[in-house]
Design a protein around this motif. Structure first.
Motif, PDB file in Angstrom:
ATOM      1  N   ASN A 124       0.903  -1.162   0.027  1.00  0.00           N
ATOM      2  CA  ASN A 124      -0.035  -0.265   0.058  1.00  0.00           C
ATOM      3  C   ASN A 124       1.013   1.342  -0.063  1.00  0.00           C
ATOM      4  OD1 ASN A 124       0.694   0.604   2.541  1.00  0.00           O
ATOM      5  ND2 ASN A 124      -0.693  -0.898   3.665  1.00  0.00           N
ATOM      6  N   GLU A 125       0.274   2.464   0.043  1.00  0.00           N
ATOM      7  CA  GLU A 125       0.989   3.582  -0.016  1.00  0.00           C
ATOM      8  C   GLU A 125       1.924   3.886   1.193  1.00  0.00           C
ATOM      9  OE1 GLU A 125      -2.487   3.974  -2.536  1.00  0.00           O
ATOM     10  OE2 GLU A 125      -2.305   3.429  -0.426  1.00  0.00           O
ATOM     11  N   SER A 158       1.542  14.056  -8.126  1.00  0.00           N
ATOM     12  CA  SER A 158       0.446  12.980  -7.850  1.00  0.00           C
ATOM     13  C   SER A 158       1.519  11.715  -8.667  1.00  0.00           C
ATOM     14  CB  SER A 158      -0.894  12.607  -8.611  1.00  0.00           C
ATOM     15  OG  SER A 158      -1.588  13.421  -7.890  1.00  0.00           O
ATOM     16  N   ILE A 159       1.791  10.802  -7.721  1.00  0.00           N
ATOM     17  CA  ILE A 159       2.696   9.580  -8.092  1.00  0.00           C
ATOM     18  C   ILE A 159       1.533   8.322  -8.002  1.00  0.00           C
ATOM     19  CG2 ILE A 159       4.412   8.088  -7.645  1.00  0.00           C
ATOM     20  CD1 ILE A 159       5.685  10.632  -6.488  1.00  0.00           C
ATOM     21  N   ILE A 160       1.640   7.474  -9.329  1.00  0.00           N
ATOM     22  CA  ILE A 160       0.641   6.522  -9.364  1.00  0.00           C
ATOM     23  C   ILE A 160       1.748   5.229  -9.661  1.00  0.00           C
ATOM     24  CG2 ILE A 160      -1.082   5.348 -10.522  1.00  0.00           C
ATOM     25  CD1 ILE A 160      -0.823   8.864 -10.903  1.00  0.00           C
ATOM     26  N   ARG A 161       1.749   4.400  -8.657  1.00  0.00           N
ATOM     27  CA  ARG A 161       2.520   3.201  -8.744  1.00  0.00           C
ATOM     28  C   ARG A 161       1.750   2.007  -9.297  1.00  0.00           C
ATOM     29  NH1 ARG A 161       5.007   4.091  -2.606  1.00  0.00           N
ATOM     30  NH2 ARG A 161       6.553   5.776  -3.132  1.00  0.00           N
ATOM     31  N   PHE A 226      -0.367   6.941  -4.971  1.00  0.00           N
ATOM     32  CA  PHE A 226      -1.603   5.926  -5.108  1.00  0.00           C
ATOM     33  C   PHE A 226      -0.978   4.723  -5.737  1.00  0.00           C
ATOM     34  CE2 PHE A 226      -3.842  10.203  -6.170  1.00  0.00           C
ATOM     35  CZ  PHE A 226      -4.862   9.886  -5.006  1.00  0.00           C
ATOM     36  N   MET A 227      -1.398   3.554  -5.062  1.00  0.00           N
ATOM     37  CA  MET A 227      -1.101   2.389  -5.671  1.00  0.00           C
ATOM     38  C   MET A 227      -2.395   1.999  -6.477  1.00  0.00           C
ATOM     39  SD  MET A 227       1.707   1.208  -4.176  1.00  0.00           S
ATOM     40  CE  MET A 227       1.636  -0.422  -4.752  1.00  0.00           C
ATOM     41  N   ALA A 228      -1.977   1.579  -7.652  1.00  0.00           N
ATOM     42  CA  ALA A 228      -2.944   1.020  -8.755  1.00  0.00           C
ATOM     43  C   ALA A 228      -2.797  -0.444  -9.044  1.00  0.00           C
ATOM     44  CB  ALA A 228      -2.876   2.066  -9.890  1.00  0.00           C
ATOM     45  N   GLY A 229      -3.861  -0.833  -9.366  1.00  0.00           N
ATOM     46  CA  GLY A 229      -3.878  -2.372  -9.820  1.00  0.00           C
ATOM     47  C   GLY A 229      -5.445  -2.877 -10.040  1.00  0.00           C
ATOM     48  N   ASP A 269      -3.369  -3.147  -2.259  1.00  0.00           N
ATOM     49  CA  ASP A 269      -4.296  -2.442  -1.633  1.00  0.00           C
ATOM     50  C   ASP A 269      -4.748  -1.007  -2.566  1.00  0.00           C
ATOM     51  OD1 ASP A 269      -6.251  -1.082   0.129  1.00  0.00           O
ATOM     52  OD2 ASP A 269      -5.130  -1.093   1.542  1.00  0.00           O
ATOM     53  N   THR A 270      -5.749  -0.976  -3.077  1.00  0.00           N
ATOM     54  CA  THR A 270      -6.260   0.217  -3.898  1.00  0.00           C
ATOM     55  C   THR A 270      -7.344   1.081  -3.455  1.00  0.00           C
ATOM     56  OG1 THR A 270      -7.751  -0.961  -5.053  1.00  0.00           O
ATOM     57  CG2 THR A 270      -5.331  -1.027  -6.133  1.00  0.00           C
ATOM     58  N   THR A 271      -7.382   0.891  -1.999  1.00  0.00           N
ATOM     59  CA  THR A 271      -8.322   1.671  -1.116  1.00  0.00           C
ATOM     60  C   THR A 271      -8.336   2.888  -1.305  1.00  0.00           C
ATOM     61  OG1 THR A 271      -8.575  -0.235   0.460  1.00  0.00           O
ATOM     62  CG2 THR A 271      -9.651   1.822   1.195  1.00  0.00           C
ATOM     63  N   LYS A 272      -7.412   3.894  -1.175  1.00  0.00           N
ATOM     64  CA  LYS A 272      -7.224   5.173  -1.245  1.00  0.00           C
ATOM     65  C   LYS A 272      -7.612   5.509  -2.613  1.00  0.00           C
ATOM     66  CE  LYS A 272      -3.973   8.709  -1.153  1.00  0.00           C
ATOM     67  NZ  LYS A 272      -2.169   9.199  -1.012  1.00  0.00           N
TER      68      LYS A 272
END
Length: 300
Positions: A124-125, A158-161, A226-229, A269-272
């Motif tokens: 997660n983040e 904004s950073i998206i992983r 942000f964690m993306a998946g 975990d993409t909850t955020k």
């Protein structure tokens, strides 16, 4: 107002550019070597540039920069190669963003900034990055540079992983590999006996979160990660089985007692992103169905 996409001719960048154009947004694309997947694409709201200085002669304000340019791991490569392509390019774009006085900088990062977790928890983040290769290291250096360089500006970062991204134009990855094997009815060998979980994200979900970060800038904090998946993770066995079934293949799965260097589960975990951006990622199975359909249509 306009958007600049660096790396817009690549697999992910070209999909993003086409989506932004579908939203009637004015888009500039920086072309480094070739037009890539944008070859032959023309639109009233699309303009190509081959030098960043061209932007200063435009009569339009750039309010957002997407940085999708990156050197991906492929074969034996040196740290200097990754540093030049990933870190030095990021520094140039940071300088450009300051001169253009943009409002937002969106950086496409990677799950490769992480390696095996000691307690086997979910990514997660809040996880501390611990890259184990030059690619992950230089991407993380770029992340930190964004924080340092923009700290005293008004630019929202904004950073998206992302984990492994798949779609019809991807150049590598397990989905492409398994699809090639299955369409040729070849056996699919799975290291770690196929027991490792993977989170793979279909290109439509990638573009969706990237656009939503842009649309929600006003409610984002100064520096967001942000964690993306996909909405779920699957074992490699399940991914292979799904592809074999979708392609009506006669391929067999071969479980191998070999273990790659990065032998760990990837569960995200993409909850955020779901809560803050209303991001609604596809399930891996749904992404694979779309991918197989895309590949069938490409052959027609």
């Amino acid at each position: 107002m306009a958007i600049l996409v660096v790396g817009g001719s690549g697999f992910v960048g070209s999909s993003l550019v086409n989506y932004l154009l579908s939203k009637n947004l004015k888009v500039f694309v920086y072309i480094h070597n070739s037009f890539g997947f944008l070859e032959g694409i023309e639109h009233n709201n699309l303009k190509y540039i081959k030098n960043f200085n061209e932007l200063f002669f435009e009569k339009v304000e750039i309010n957002t920069i997407y940085h999708a340019g990156s050197k991906l791991p492929s074969g034996a490569q040196t740290y200097e190669e990754f540093y030049k392509s990933n870190v030095e390019l990021t520094l140039k774009i940071i300088d450009l963003a300051k001169k253009l006085n943009v409002k937002q900088f969106i950086y496409l990062s990677t799950g490769s900034i992480f390696s095996k977790l000691e307690d086997n928890t979910i990514f997660n983040e809040d996880m501390t990055p611990n890259p184990s290769n030059y690619y992950g290291l230089t991407k993380y250096i770029s992340e930190k540079l964004l924080f340092i360089e923009f700290e005293k500006t008004d630019i929202q970062v904004s950073i998206i992983r992302f984990p492994s991204i798949f779609g019809k134009n991807d150049s590598e990855g397990i989905v492409k590999l398994f699809h090639n094997k299955s369409t040729n009815n070849e056996n699919i060998e799975l290291y770690s006996r196929g027991e490792r979980y993977r989170n793979l994200i279909y290109i439509d979900s990638v573009v969706d979160i990237l656009y939503k970060v842009y649309k929600n800038r006003q409610k984002l904090s100064k520096y967001e990660i942000f964690m993306a998946g996909s909405s779920n993770s699957l074992t490699l066995v399940d991914v292979a089985k799904e592809i074999i079934e979708l392609t009506n293949s006669n391929s067999k799965i071969v479980l191998v007692d070999k273990f790659p260097p990065l032998d760990f589960d990837v569960i995200i975990d993409t909850t955020k992103a779901q809560k803050l951006l209303n991001f609604k990622p596809l399930k891996i199975e749904d992404g694979l169905k779309k991918y197989i359909e895309d590949m069938k249509n490409e052959k027609i």
